[in-house]
Design a protein around this motif. Structure first.
Motif, PDB file in Angstrom:
ATOM      1  N   CYS A 189     -28.888  33.530   1.228  1.00  0.00           N
ATOM      2  CA  CYS A 189     -28.466  34.135   2.512  1.00  0.00           C
ATOM      3  C   CYS A 189     -28.930  32.797   3.652  1.00  0.00           C
ATOM      4  N   PHE A 226     -22.632  42.592   6.079  1.00  0.00           N
ATOM      5  CA  PHE A 226     -21.819  41.655   5.654  1.00  0.00           C
ATOM      6  C   PHE A 226     -20.358  41.819   6.573  1.00  0.00           C
ATOM      7  N   ASN A 228     -16.466  39.104   7.326  1.00  0.00           N
ATOM      8  CA  ASN A 228     -15.627  38.431   6.612  1.00  0.00           C
ATOM      9  C   ASN A 228     -16.082  37.421   5.560  1.00  0.00           C
ATOM     10  N   THR A 229     -15.228  37.120   4.521  1.00  0.00           N
ATOM     11  CA  THR A 229     -15.351  36.001   3.588  1.00  0.00           C
ATOM     12  C   THR A 229     -14.454  34.928   3.756  1.00  0.00           C
ATOM     13  N   TYR A 245     -24.767  33.311   7.170  1.00  0.00           N
ATOM     14  CA  TYR A 245     -23.820  33.401   5.988  1.00  0.00           C
ATOM     15  C   TYR A 245     -24.484  33.598   4.842  1.00  0.00           C
ATOM     16  N   HIS A 246     -23.685  34.187   3.925  1.00  0.00           N
ATOM     17  CA  HIS A 246     -24.262  34.355   2.552  1.00  0.00           C
ATOM     18  C   HIS A 246     -23.459  33.370   1.586  1.00  0.00           C
ATOM     19  N   ASP A 247     -23.874  32.527   1.076  1.00  0.00           N
ATOM     20  CA  ASP A 247     -23.090  31.550  -0.067  1.00  0.00           C
ATOM     21  C   ASP A 247     -22.945  32.157  -1.084  1.00  0.00           C
ATOM     22  N   LEU A 248     -21.679  32.371  -1.569  1.00  0.00           N
ATOM     23  CA  LEU A 248     -21.315  33.212  -2.843  1.00  0.00           C
ATOM     24  C   LEU A 248     -21.708  32.608  -3.777  1.00  0.00           C
ATOM     25  N   ARG A 257     -17.913  31.549   1.884  1.00  0.00           N
ATOM     26  CA  ARG A 257     -19.301  32.116   2.572  1.00  0.00           C
ATOM     27  C   ARG A 257     -18.845  33.532   3.143  1.00  0.00           C
ATOM     28  N   LYS A 258     -19.765  34.530   2.860  1.00  0.00           N
ATOM     29  CA  LYS A 258     -19.718  35.850   3.535  1.00  0.00           C
ATOM     30  C   LYS A 258     -20.335  35.863   4.823  1.00  0.00           C
TER      31      LYS A 258
END
Length: 122
Positions: free
Chosen positions: A110, A80, A82-83, A102-105, A87-88
């Protein structure tokens, strides 16, 4: 106008047909049949940033073809970064190149961009 990529050979029954690997170090990120094909246009920062950008902005490109992974523990190898705006960004855990998705917080899902990875079993 951008060129449309055809990923149909990578999809079987809505899932990734083969293993998904880092395009730089060949590290295994996701095993076959673990990601669900998803189309949604999202701006993702470029892997190589242009030199003329300002400090507060990232150069990005719209991507629309992703492998949806609902549980981050499904990945074999992912890192992982930056956010930005909820989105991370995802990177290769071995060589740290990316972002590859990206990972949707908010949903904790993902999204791995098909254009940023390679599909091969070994």
């Amino acid at each position: 106008m951008t060129e449309e990529a055809d990923f149909s050979e990578q999809i079987t029954d809505g899932k990734n047909k083969s293993n998904v690997r880092c395009q730089f170090c060949n590290s295994l990120m996701l095993k076959a049949q673990e990601g669900t094909y998803n189309q949604e246009e999202v701006d993702v920062p470029l892997m190589m940033q242009k030199q003329d950008r300002t400090v507060d902005s990232l150069n990005s490109e719209p991507l629309k073809d992703f492998w949806l992974v609902k549980d981050m523990m499904t990945f074999e190898n992912i890192g992982f970064s930056n956010t930005v705006d909820g989105r991370k960004f995802l990177v290769c855990a071995d060589c740290e190149r990316g972002p590859v998705g990206y990972h949707d917080l908010s949903t904790r899902h993902c999204y791995l961009a098909l254009k940023r990875v390679v599909h091969k079993d070994n």
